[in-house]
Each structure stands twice: as structure tokens, then as C-alpha cells.
Scaffold this active site. Structure first.
Site, PDB file in Angstrom:
ATOM      1  N   LYS A 108       0.876  -1.179   0.000  1.00  0.00           N
ATOM      2  CA  LYS A 108       0.000   0.000   0.000  1.00  0.00           C
ATOM      3  C   LYS A 108       0.904   1.217   0.000  1.00  0.00           C
ATOM      4  O   LYS A 108       2.043   1.159   0.442  1.00  0.00           O
ATOM      5  CB  LYS A 108      -0.869   0.009   1.264  1.00  0.00           C
ATOM      6  CG  LYS A 108      -2.135   0.818   1.108  1.00  0.00           C
ATOM      7  CD  LYS A 108      -3.210   0.001   0.435  1.00  0.00           C
ATOM      8  CE  LYS A 108      -4.499   0.755   0.305  1.00  0.00           C
ATOM      9  NZ  LYS A 108      -5.606  -0.165  -0.046  1.00  0.00           N
TER      10      LYS A 108
HETATM   11  P1  NAD Z   1     -13.047   7.466  -2.097  1.00  0.00           P
HETATM   12  O1  NAD Z   1     -12.043   8.495  -1.804  1.00  0.00           O
HETATM   13  O2  NAD Z   1     -13.559   7.301  -3.486  1.00  0.00           O
HETATM   14  O3  NAD Z   1     -14.328   7.671  -1.143  1.00  0.00           O
HETATM   15  C1  NAD Z   1     -14.229   7.779   0.260  1.00  0.00           C
HETATM   16  C2  NAD Z   1     -15.598   8.179   0.779  1.00  0.00           C
HETATM   17  O4  NAD Z   1     -15.563   8.207   2.208  1.00  0.00           O
HETATM   18  C3  NAD Z   1     -16.054   9.570   0.331  1.00  0.00           C
HETATM   19  O5  NAD Z   1     -17.433   9.540   0.008  1.00  0.00           O
HETATM   20  C4  NAD Z   1     -15.841  10.416   1.579  1.00  0.00           C
HETATM   21  O6  NAD Z   1     -16.722  11.522   1.644  1.00  0.00           O
HETATM   22  C5  NAD Z   1     -16.181   9.384   2.653  1.00  0.00           C
HETATM   23  N1  NAD Z   1     -15.722   9.772   3.968  1.00  0.00           N
HETATM   24  C6  NAD Z   1     -14.479  10.217   4.317  1.00  0.00           C
HETATM   25  N2  NAD Z   1     -14.470  10.492   5.625  1.00  0.00           N
HETATM   26  C7  NAD Z   1     -15.706  10.215   6.102  1.00  0.00           C
HETATM   27  C8  NAD Z   1     -16.311  10.304   7.371  1.00  0.00           C
HETATM   28  N3  NAD Z   1     -15.628  10.720   8.440  1.00  0.00           N
HETATM   29  N4  NAD Z   1     -17.607   9.931   7.500  1.00  0.00           N
HETATM   30  C9  NAD Z   1     -18.314   9.501   6.429  1.00  0.00           C
HETATM   31  N5  NAD Z   1     -17.791   9.405   5.212  1.00  0.00           N
HETATM   32  C10 NAD Z   1     -16.499   9.749   5.053  1.00  0.00           C
HETATM   33  O7  NAD Z   1     -12.440   6.081  -1.563  1.00  0.00           O
HETATM   34  P2  NAD Z   1     -12.850   4.600  -1.979  1.00  0.00           P
HETATM   35  O8  NAD Z   1     -11.913   4.170  -3.039  1.00  0.00           O
HETATM   36  O9  NAD Z   1     -14.309   4.507  -2.175  1.00  0.00           O
HETATM   37  O10 NAD Z   1     -12.432   3.794  -0.662  1.00  0.00           O
HETATM   38  C11 NAD Z   1     -13.313   3.627   0.449  1.00  0.00           C
HETATM   39  C12 NAD Z   1     -12.826   2.460   1.300  1.00  0.00           C
HETATM   40  O11 NAD Z   1     -12.813   1.264   0.495  1.00  0.00           O
HETATM   41  C13 NAD Z   1     -11.408   2.587   1.855  1.00  0.00           C
HETATM   42  O12 NAD Z   1     -11.338   1.924   3.090  1.00  0.00           O
HETATM   43  C14 NAD Z   1     -10.559   1.839   0.829  1.00  0.00           C
HETATM   44  O13 NAD Z   1      -9.340   1.414   1.347  1.00  0.00           O
HETATM   45  C15 NAD Z   1     -11.500   0.696   0.531  1.00  0.00           C
HETATM   46  N6  NAD Z   1     -11.239   0.010  -0.733  1.00  0.00           N
HETATM   47  C16 NAD Z   1     -11.217   0.674  -1.919  1.00  0.00           C
HETATM   48  C17 NAD Z   1     -10.997  -0.014  -3.102  1.00  0.00           C
HETATM   49  C18 NAD Z   1     -11.028   0.660  -4.449  1.00  0.00           C
HETATM   50  O14 NAD Z   1     -10.999  -0.070  -5.465  1.00  0.00           O
HETATM   51  N7  NAD Z   1     -11.144   1.962  -4.548  1.00  0.00           N
HETATM   52  C19 NAD Z   1     -10.755  -1.405  -3.069  1.00  0.00           C
HETATM   53  C20 NAD Z   1     -10.801  -2.066  -1.846  1.00  0.00           C
HETATM   54  C21 NAD Z   1     -11.048  -1.351  -0.684  1.00  0.00           C
END
Ligand code: NAD
Length: 422
Positions: A108
Site C-alpha cells: 500500500k
Molecule cells: P473514495 O475516496 O472514493 O471515497 C471515500 C468516501 O468516504 C467519500 O465519500 C468520503 O466523503 C467518505 N468519507 C471520508 N471520511 C468520512 C467520514 N468521516 N464519514 C463519512 N464518510 C467519510 O475512496 P474509496 O476508493 O471509495 O475507498 C473507500 C474504502 O474502500 C477505503 O477503506 C478503501 O481502502 C477501501 N477500498 C477501496 C478499493 C477501491 O478499489 N477503490 C478497493 C478495496 C477497498
């Protein structure tokens, strides 16, 4: 993020795998290897900002383990990124790729930054300079980043282009697979953008199959409306679920009759977040967690499901779309209350699975159809769930412990066969 006085997230990740390690009698030497990343790369790099001033940024790439294949994992751009967080996220990638049986290890990376504070031109310079600083620490057969919180296909296109431009001319097209999650035009895969959300929905479908629940009877609350949360909510709505609450960093909105997720998406894109959406009522953050629902899907950041919140959850099932959303204390409360948990390394593996497909497509200079991608994604997610259900019955343990047990068995088997160099 690890705030002062808070427990280390990396230590929490180590404790998680060690509970399963005890169940499967993992050799102490393998436990010692997996309790630390293999490589910890920290880079401090200068970037010229639009006003002509210069700022030094700190970036990380943590390579946890590569016994099963090249290091693999996202890049996070967020103000709370620190070494401890990235170490935890890298470890979870090792167990996730092992669990779903794809030939990658775990890594990561990230930059401590709030992307909203910078112009698009500044972000491009930051991404390119970060990529340059990482240099040969990444590579299509060595370490392959992907999007995570605060990064997107645009970020990946810039990383790939920078990496290609500093590669020898004859290799510039061969190195496309240095990152996954690129835009389709640049070499990305159909279906990668929504793959994590789609994998979360397949996880929910599998649970329905196990329990006899029906998707169109389920009320679902979602925290996070970014890549993962928004795609999951759209797909779940399409599959018949009623999305009764959605939260992001701007606020929380709820509607007991179900939110029109398409309209919410348009609103969030135009207004920077879900707050103020006219098709729902404003809720407080705590009301999200006490909302009447069958399924709670945290899809934002770590440590959101605390013991206090776990005590008031009304759901039967927690599907961890985010990485590390549940604290150890909360996990005990959930178990006491009989709330099932589909663990992160299983629930959100769809993203890295389709990243693997993108990497294969780049290697063979082919483009698969949506059906090819989706059928194979569903097969791998399904197989992983079946394996976890089987191991859980054998070990009489939680779904999380069973998921780790499957992953650890695979990693240990390869260490046994390869031995420890020299
Ligand atoms: P992103 O940046 O696209 O979205 C993050 C979201 O979380 C946003 O809507 C933001 O407003 C919200 N957020 C941030 N702080 C917050 C809070 N305090 N309360 C409520 N909402 C809050 O990120 P993403 O890619 O969607 O990732 C989200 C999660 O999924 C992370 O844990 C990431 O590690 C995990 N993940 C992502 C992927 C991927 O393919 N993008 C794959 C596996 C896991």
C-alpha cells in the site's frame, strides 16, 4: 490514521492475523515474517505550486509480502495518511490476495495530503514527482499500485505515463501494467471502476444464499459515497435493496422509503457531497449507526464501527466494504449481539480481483468484454466465500478468522515449499 493515544492500526492488523494463526498453528517463523512489512519506503519530494512556491510532500510505499507474487495495493491521498496506517493497509492486501487466490502479494502507498487543497495541475505534478521518487521500487512485475481513497483512474494514468516516460523507449508500452485502475482509453479494464462495489454486492448475495434472505427485502445503510460506496449503493438499489441512509464527509441523509441513489449521485457530483440532498432527511452521524436497517456497509475509512456504535447498530449483517472499519472492541460487541460480519479482506476484494484482470489484459495486449470480466469476478468472489464458509465450519470460528485461515494456509504452503533464502 493513528491519533495520539490511540492504538496502532498496524498492531490491530497483526492481532487480527495472529488470532487466525493460532487456530491454524501457523509456524512462529512465518508469524514473525508477516508481523512486519518486507520493505518500508518513505520519500520526501519537492513540488512547485501554482503560485511559484515550493512544498515538500511525504509519500509512502509499504511492501508487506511478495511470496505469492508481485506486491499489489492502492495509493491513498488523505491528510491522515501515516506510516502506521499504510503498514496496516499493506498487510491486509497480502491476506486479501492470498484469500481470493490471485498471484499477488500485498502493498500500500500514500501521500499525506488533502487533494482538495490543490489545483488539478498541482495534483498532476505531485503524482508525477511521487512516482519519480518511488523510481524502480514499483514496476509491472514488482509492485503494482492502484486507486484507493483520494485517488482515481486519472491518478493512475499519470503514474503510468510518468513511469513509461522514464523507462527505456523499447519498453514504454510493455510497462502499462505498472498500475491498475487506469482509464479504459489508457489501458484500464472494463469493469474496474465499479469492481469493488460489485464484489461487495456479490458478497451480500452470497450471504443471502447462505441465510435464505432476499435482496429485495433488505434495507441497507452505507457510510462513504466515493468509488466503493456509490457503486455499491447503485448496484444494490438496482438489485432491489432499499438504501435507507447514506453518509459521506459532508453529512448523512436518510429516507425510510429508500433513497433514489441515481439522483443522489448526481447531487453529490454537483454539490461536492450528499449533504443537502432534497430527496432525503438530514441525519446526524450517530443516527446513521442507529438507523433501522438489515445491512450496514461501512465504505469510508478505518475505525468507524466503534464499540459504542456496535452497541446501537440495528442491522443483522455488517459488510466491510472499507478496509479496517471495525475496531477490535467493536468486534467483541458484534459477536455478543449476534451481528454477522463479512470481513474486509473478503468483502472488498473485487477491486484487486479486477486489477488482476487488468494486469493480465495489459500483459497480453488484449481487452476483455464486460461479461468476461464480470463472470470471472463473480466466480472468484464466490469461490472465496465458499472456501471461508467451509473453513469456518471446520474451525468453528468467526468469518474473519476463517478468511485469515484460508489466506494463511496458502501463504504457509508456499513458504514450506520454497523455504527461506539462502
Ligand atoms: P473514495 O475516496 O472514493 O471515497 C471515500 C468516501 O468516504 C467519500 O465519500 C468520503 O466523503 C467518505 N468519507 C471520508 N471520511 C468520512 C467520514 N468521516 N464519514 C463519512 N464518510 C467519510 O475512496 P474509496 O476508493 O471509495 O475507498 C473507500 C474504502 O474502500 C477505503 O477503506 C478503501 O481502502 C477501501 N477500498 C477501496 C478499493 C477501491 O478499489 N477503490 C478497493 C478495496 C477497498
Amino acid at each position: 490514521m493513528t491519533a495520539v493515544g490511540q492504538r496502532s492500526l498496524h498492531q490491530a492488523a497483526v492481532d487480527q492475523f495472529q488470532r487466525a494463526a493460532a487456530l491454524v498453528d501457523l509456524k512462529a517463523s512465518y508469524q514473525e515474517i508477516l508481523a512486519q512489512p518486507k520493505n518500508e519506503i518513505i520519500v520526501n519530494f519537492p513540488v512547485t505550486l501554482d503560485d511559484g512556491s515550493m512544498k515538500v510532500f511525504t509519500g509512502y510505499r509499504i511492501q508487506h509480502n511478495n511470496i505469492l507474487g508481485p506486491f499489489k495495493g492502492g495509493l491513498r491521498f488523505h491528510p491522515d495518511v501515516d506510516l502506521d496506517e499504510v503498514k496496516a493497509l499493506a498487510a491486509w492486501m497480502t491476506f486479501k490476495t492470498a484469500l481470493v487466490g490471485i498471484p499477488f502479494g500485498g502493498a500500500k502507498g500514500g501521500v499525506t495530503i488533502n487533494p482538495a487543497d490543490y489545483s488539478k495541475e498541482e495534483m498532476q505534478r505531485i503524482v508525477r514527482r511521487f512516482t519519480h521518487a518511488l523510481g524502480s521500487n514499483i514496476g509491472p512485475d514488482h509492485d503494482i499500485p492502484a486507486p484507493d481513497v483520494g485517488t482515481s483512474s486519472e491518478t493512475m494514468d499519470w503514474v503510468m505515463d510518468t513511469y513509461a516516460n522514464v523507462s527505456p523507449p523499447g519498453f514504454r508500452h510493455a510497462v502499462k501494467g505498472v498500475v491498475t485502475g487506469k482509464s479504459i482509453e489508457v489501458g484500464g479494464s472494463i469493469g474496474r471502476e465499479e469492481a469493488t462495489g460489485r464484489g461487495v454486492l456479490y458478497s451480500l448475495r452470497h450471504w443471502c444464499g447462505e441465510t435464505g434472505a432476499r435482496l429485495d427485502d433488505l434495507k441497507v445503510a452505507v457510510q462513504g459515497f466515493g468509488n466503493v460506496g456509490s457503486h455499491f449503493a447503485l448496484l444494490a438499489r438496482e438489485a432491489g435493496c432499499s438504501i435507507v441512509a447514506v453518509a459521506d464527509h459532508t453529512g448523512t441523509v436518510g429516507n425510510v422509503d429508500g433513497i433514489d441513489v441515481d439522483k443522489l449521485r448526481v447531487w453529490a457530483n454537483e454539490n461536492g457531497g450528499v449533504a443537502g440532498f432534497p430527496g432525503a432527511t438530514a441525519l446526524t452521524t450517530e443516527e446513521l449507526f442507529s438507523q433501522e436497517c438489515d445491512v450496514m456497509v461501512p465504505a469510508a475509512l478505518e475505525n468507524q464501527i466503534t464499540a459504542e456504535r456496535a452497541k446501537v447498530l440495528k442491522c443483522k449483517l455488517l459488510v466491510e466494504a472499507a478496509n479496517g472499519p471495525t475496531t477490535q472492541e467493536a468486534e467483541v460487541v458484534l459477536a455478543d449481539r449476534g451481528i454477522e460480519v463479512v470481513p474486509d479482506i473478503l468483502a472488498n476484494a473485487g477491486g484487486v480481483i479486477v486489477s488482476y484482470f487488468e494486469w493480465l489484459q495489459n500483459k497480453s495486449a488484449r481487452a476483455w468484454s464486460f461479461e468476461d470480466v464480470d463472470d470471472r469476478l463473480r466466480d472468484l468472489v464466490w469461490k472465496a466465500h465458499d472456501g471461508v464458509v467451509e473453513r469456518r465450519a471446520e474451525l468453528n470460528c468467526t468469518r474473519r478468522e476463517a478468511a485469515y485461515a484460508v489466506a494463511l494456509d496458502r501463504i504457509a504452503d508456499v513458504y514450506d515449499r520454497r523455504g527461506i533464502f539462502p
